[in-house]
Motif scaffolding. Structure first.
Motif, PDB file in Angstrom:
ATOM      1  N   ASP A  37       5.893   7.870   3.937  1.00  0.00           N
ATOM      2  CA  ASP A  37       6.219   8.540   5.210  1.00  0.00           C
ATOM      3  C   ASP A  37       7.115   9.717   5.507  1.00  0.00           C
ATOM      4  OD1 ASP A  37       5.422   6.856   6.653  1.00  0.00           O
ATOM      5  OD2 ASP A  37       6.771   4.740   6.251  1.00  0.00           O
ATOM      6  N   GLY A  38       7.790   9.891   3.817  1.00  0.00           N
ATOM      7  CA  GLY A  38       8.532  10.910   3.049  1.00  0.00           C
ATOM      8  C   GLY A  38       7.889  12.275   3.808  1.00  0.00           C
ATOM      9  N   THR A  39       5.670  12.006   2.757  1.00  0.00           N
ATOM     10  CA  THR A  39       5.497  13.284   2.794  1.00  0.00           C
ATOM     11  C   THR A  39       4.484  13.420   4.551  1.00  0.00           C
ATOM     12  OG1 THR A  39       4.403  12.681   0.221  1.00  0.00           O
ATOM     13  CG2 THR A  39       2.960  13.782   1.946  1.00  0.00           C
ATOM     14  N   VAL A  40       4.795  12.698   5.103  1.00  0.00           N
ATOM     15  CA  VAL A  40       4.021  12.831   6.897  1.00  0.00           C
ATOM     16  C   VAL A  40       5.430  14.036   6.949  1.00  0.00           C
ATOM     17  CG1 VAL A  40       3.359  12.011   8.722  1.00  0.00           C
ATOM     18  CG2 VAL A  40       2.213  11.180   6.569  1.00  0.00           C
ATOM     19  N   ALA A  70     -14.715   9.755   6.734  1.00  0.00           N
ATOM     20  CA  ALA A  70     -14.739   9.990   8.539  1.00  0.00           C
ATOM     21  C   ALA A  70     -15.768   8.787   9.465  1.00  0.00           C
ATOM     22  CB  ALA A  70     -16.005  10.589   8.222  1.00  0.00           C
ATOM     23  N   ALA A  71     -15.593   8.006   8.562  1.00  0.00           N
ATOM     24  CA  ALA A  71     -15.613   6.602   8.120  1.00  0.00           C
ATOM     25  C   ALA A  71     -14.798   5.723   8.920  1.00  0.00           C
ATOM     26  CB  ALA A  71     -17.051   5.432   8.029  1.00  0.00           C
ATOM     27  N   THR A  72     -13.689   5.936   8.425  1.00  0.00           N
ATOM     28  CA  THR A  72     -12.842   4.905   8.507  1.00  0.00           C
ATOM     29  C   THR A  72     -11.229   6.020   8.536  1.00  0.00           C
ATOM     30  OG1 THR A  72     -11.832   5.499   5.623  1.00  0.00           O
ATOM     31  CG2 THR A  72     -13.182   3.362   6.877  1.00  0.00           C
ATOM     32  N   GLY A  73     -11.323   7.354   8.600  1.00  0.00           N
ATOM     33  CA  GLY A  73      -9.907   7.813   8.562  1.00  0.00           C
ATOM     34  C   GLY A  73      -8.848   7.888   7.450  1.00  0.00           C
ATOM     35  N   LEU A  74      -9.417   7.494   6.136  1.00  0.00           N
ATOM     36  CA  LEU A  74      -8.542   7.276   5.429  1.00  0.00           C
ATOM     37  C   LEU A  74      -8.509   7.612   3.696  1.00  0.00           C
ATOM     38  CD1 LEU A  74      -8.415   3.081   5.519  1.00  0.00           C
ATOM     39  CD2 LEU A  74      -7.175   4.216   6.789  1.00  0.00           C
ATOM     40  N   VAL A  75      -7.109   8.059   3.614  1.00  0.00           N
ATOM     41  CA  VAL A  75      -8.007   8.903   1.878  1.00  0.00           C
ATOM     42  C   VAL A  75      -8.019   8.184   0.809  1.00  0.00           C
ATOM     43  CG1 VAL A  75      -6.626  10.003   0.487  1.00  0.00           C
ATOM     44  CG2 VAL A  75      -6.076  10.212   3.055  1.00  0.00           C
ATOM     45  N   LYS A  76      -9.333   8.666   0.491  1.00  0.00           N
ATOM     46  CA  LYS A  76      -9.454   8.579  -0.999  1.00  0.00           C
ATOM     47  C   LYS A  76      -9.435   9.412  -2.151  1.00  0.00           C
ATOM     48  CE  LYS A  76     -14.651   8.136  -1.090  1.00  0.00           C
ATOM     49  NZ  LYS A  76     -15.794   7.554  -1.568  1.00  0.00           N
ATOM     50  N   ASN A  77      -9.856   8.637  -3.278  1.00  0.00           N
ATOM     51  CA  ASN A  77      -9.931   9.685  -4.112  1.00  0.00           C
ATOM     52  C   ASN A  77      -8.716  10.770  -5.229  1.00  0.00           C
ATOM     53  OD1 ASN A  77     -12.140   8.054  -4.986  1.00  0.00           O
ATOM     54  ND2 ASN A  77     -13.248  10.270  -3.946  1.00  0.00           N
ATOM     55  N   ALA A  78      -7.480  10.372  -3.859  1.00  0.00           N
ATOM     56  CA  ALA A  78      -6.219  11.422  -3.916  1.00  0.00           C
ATOM     57  C   ALA A  78      -5.758  10.845  -5.472  1.00  0.00           C
ATOM     58  CB  ALA A  78      -5.107  11.415  -3.266  1.00  0.00           C
ATOM     59  N   ASN A  79      -5.439  12.059  -6.722  1.00  0.00           N
ATOM     60  CA  ASN A  79      -4.672  11.672  -7.496  1.00  0.00           C
ATOM     61  C   ASN A  79      -3.264  11.671  -7.584  1.00  0.00           C
ATOM     62  OD1 ASN A  79      -4.156  14.107  -7.291  1.00  0.00           O
ATOM     63  ND2 ASN A  79      -4.524  14.797  -9.382  1.00  0.00           N
ATOM     64  N   SER A  80      -2.803  11.830  -5.991  1.00  0.00           N
ATOM     65  CA  SER A  80      -1.260  11.647  -5.743  1.00  0.00           C
ATOM     66  C   SER A  80      -1.600  10.100  -4.901  1.00  0.00           C
ATOM     67  CB  SER A  80      -0.798  12.957  -4.476  1.00  0.00           C
ATOM     68  OG  SER A  80      -0.926  13.802  -5.248  1.00  0.00           O
ATOM     69  N   THR A  81      -1.550   9.204  -5.423  1.00  0.00           N
ATOM     70  CA  THR A  81      -2.383   7.696  -5.667  1.00  0.00           C
ATOM     71  C   THR A  81      -1.493   7.144  -4.195  1.00  0.00           C
ATOM     72  OG1 THR A  81      -0.311   7.066  -7.030  1.00  0.00           O
ATOM     73  CG2 THR A  81      -2.472   7.341  -7.136  1.00  0.00           C
ATOM     74  N   ARG A  86      -4.387   5.543   2.931  1.00  0.00           N
ATOM     75  CA  ARG A  86      -3.481   5.757   4.057  1.00  0.00           C
ATOM     76  C   ARG A  86      -4.327   6.701   5.561  1.00  0.00           C
ATOM     77  NH1 ARG A  86       1.788   3.958   4.578  1.00  0.00           N
ATOM     78  NH2 ARG A  86       2.268   3.008   2.810  1.00  0.00           N
ATOM     79  N   PRO A  87      -4.191   6.589   7.212  1.00  0.00           N
ATOM     80  CA  PRO A  87      -4.163   7.358   8.111  1.00  0.00           C
ATOM     81  C   PRO A  87      -3.935   8.440   8.297  1.00  0.00           C
ATOM     82  CG  PRO A  87      -3.166   5.040   9.105  1.00  0.00           C
ATOM     83  CD  PRO A  87      -2.743   5.780   7.322  1.00  0.00           C
ATOM     84  N   LEU A  88      -3.573   9.878   7.069  1.00  0.00           N
ATOM     85  CA  LEU A  88      -2.838  10.819   6.638  1.00  0.00           C
ATOM     86  C   LEU A  88      -3.141  11.804   8.222  1.00  0.00           C
ATOM     87  CD1 LEU A  88      -0.841  12.770   5.500  1.00  0.00           C
ATOM     88  CD2 LEU A  88      -2.404  13.658   4.696  1.00  0.00           C
TER      89      LEU A  88
END
Ligand SMILES: [Zn+2]
Length: 306
Positions: A37-40, A70-81, A86-88
């Motif tokens: 939430d702080g990042t957003v 695209a299919a889920t709107g969720l972030v993946k493969n981020a090393n900022s785990t 999350r639906p960033l």
């Protein structure tokens, strides 16, 4: 006005560009690590601060250390785990009351160099970041090609091709596999390989300097690096055959990569030889990511209100 955000593991950088791509303002803040939430909120505040100071509204593009599926709107493969799962993009749209585009940071690098950098005027640009890790990104006609699953260009996590002798099985990678290109040709991998062979502990720039001074061990390490980058890029040429390859990240400052030897070996490993694909150093340096994020809106200068 276009606003670009580069969301990194330690800092968030924001840039505002006018219609011609001239930088109007640049601001950096520390990343609220581990705090979604702080990042957003930090990204929202940066955009609103830019707009308040500059007196106009902009489109917003965000480069992230991962991808939005695209299919889920969720972030993946981020090393900022803390971003993963999350639906960033959706949350940023809500926080800023407009459409926001997110893309992988290596794809942003490719877009930046395609629009007004080393790939300017070329249709298909393959961007490579040889830094702490090894990222790849594809820009086609100045836009990100993310792929159906959002993993197009994730070249760093393919295995080192034509591996030989002691290159097998290769170093274990955080992705769960072994022998990934990232483990060999990132700045970190280059240092690891040198230490593995020589039992000497030098930073990448020190190895390069030692090679220039006639240190045989360092020279051999640079030659191994060149061969491995060539082998990796040969697969890119065989699959994508880009019009230009642009190198970024710390190792892209190695002059030896542009002296013709890498190009010669790339041609030798690619199917049929005779490959003339230019390999160029980036133009925008550390600013490529944030500039490319701004250029995620190539077609118009203001975002759509949602
Ligand atoms: Zn990997």
């Amino acid at each position: 006005m276009r606003i670009g955000i580069d969301l990194g593991g330690t800092k968030i950088e924001a840039i505002a560009l006018d219609a011609a791509g001239t930088e109007l303002r640049r601001v950096r803040v520390a990343t609220p690590r581990g705090d979604y939430d702080g990042t957003v909120g930090a990204i929202r505040d940066l955009v609103l601060e830019m707009e308040s100071v500059l007196g106009e509204t902009g489109s917003v593009g965000v480069g992230i250390p991962g991808t939005v599926v695209a299919a889920t709107g969720l972030v993946k493969n981020a090393n900022s785990t803390w971003l993963n799962g999350r639906p960033l993009q959706k949350d940023l749209c809500k926080a800023l009351s407009r459409e926001v585009r997110c893309a992988n940071d290596a794809n942003c690098f490719a877009v930046s160099e395609a629009i007004d950098g080393a790939g300017r005027g070329s249709r298909v640009v393959f961007g490579v970041i040889l830094g702490t890790g090894c990222g790849g990104g594809i820009a086609i006609d100045g836009s990100v090609h993310a792929g159906a699953n959002g993993v197009a260009g994730e070249w760093g996590h393919t295995p080192l091709p034509w591996a030989k002798g002691d290159e097998l099985p290769g170093p274990a990678c955080y992705c769960g596999k072994s022998g990934c290109l990232e483990g060999w040709i990132s700045g970190t991998g280059f240092e690891w390989d040198f230490a593995r062979v020589t039992s000497r502990d030098l930073r990448g720039a020190e190895i390069v300097k030692a090679a220039e001074s006639g240190d045989d061990d360092a020279e051999a390490a640079v030659q191994r690096l060149t061969s491995r980058i060539a082998r990796g890029l040969a697969v890119v040429v065989n699959v994508l055959d880009p019009d230009v390859i642009v190198l970024g990240g710390g190792l892209s400052n190695l002059d030896r990569l542009y002296d013709g030897e890498l190009s010669r070996q790339l041609s030798d490993y690619s199917f049929g030889g005779g490959i003339t694909t230019p390999i160029r150093r980036n133009v925008h340096g550390d600013s490529s990511g944030v500039r490319g994020a701004a250029w995620l809106w190539p077609e118009r200068a203001t975002g759509t209100t949602v």
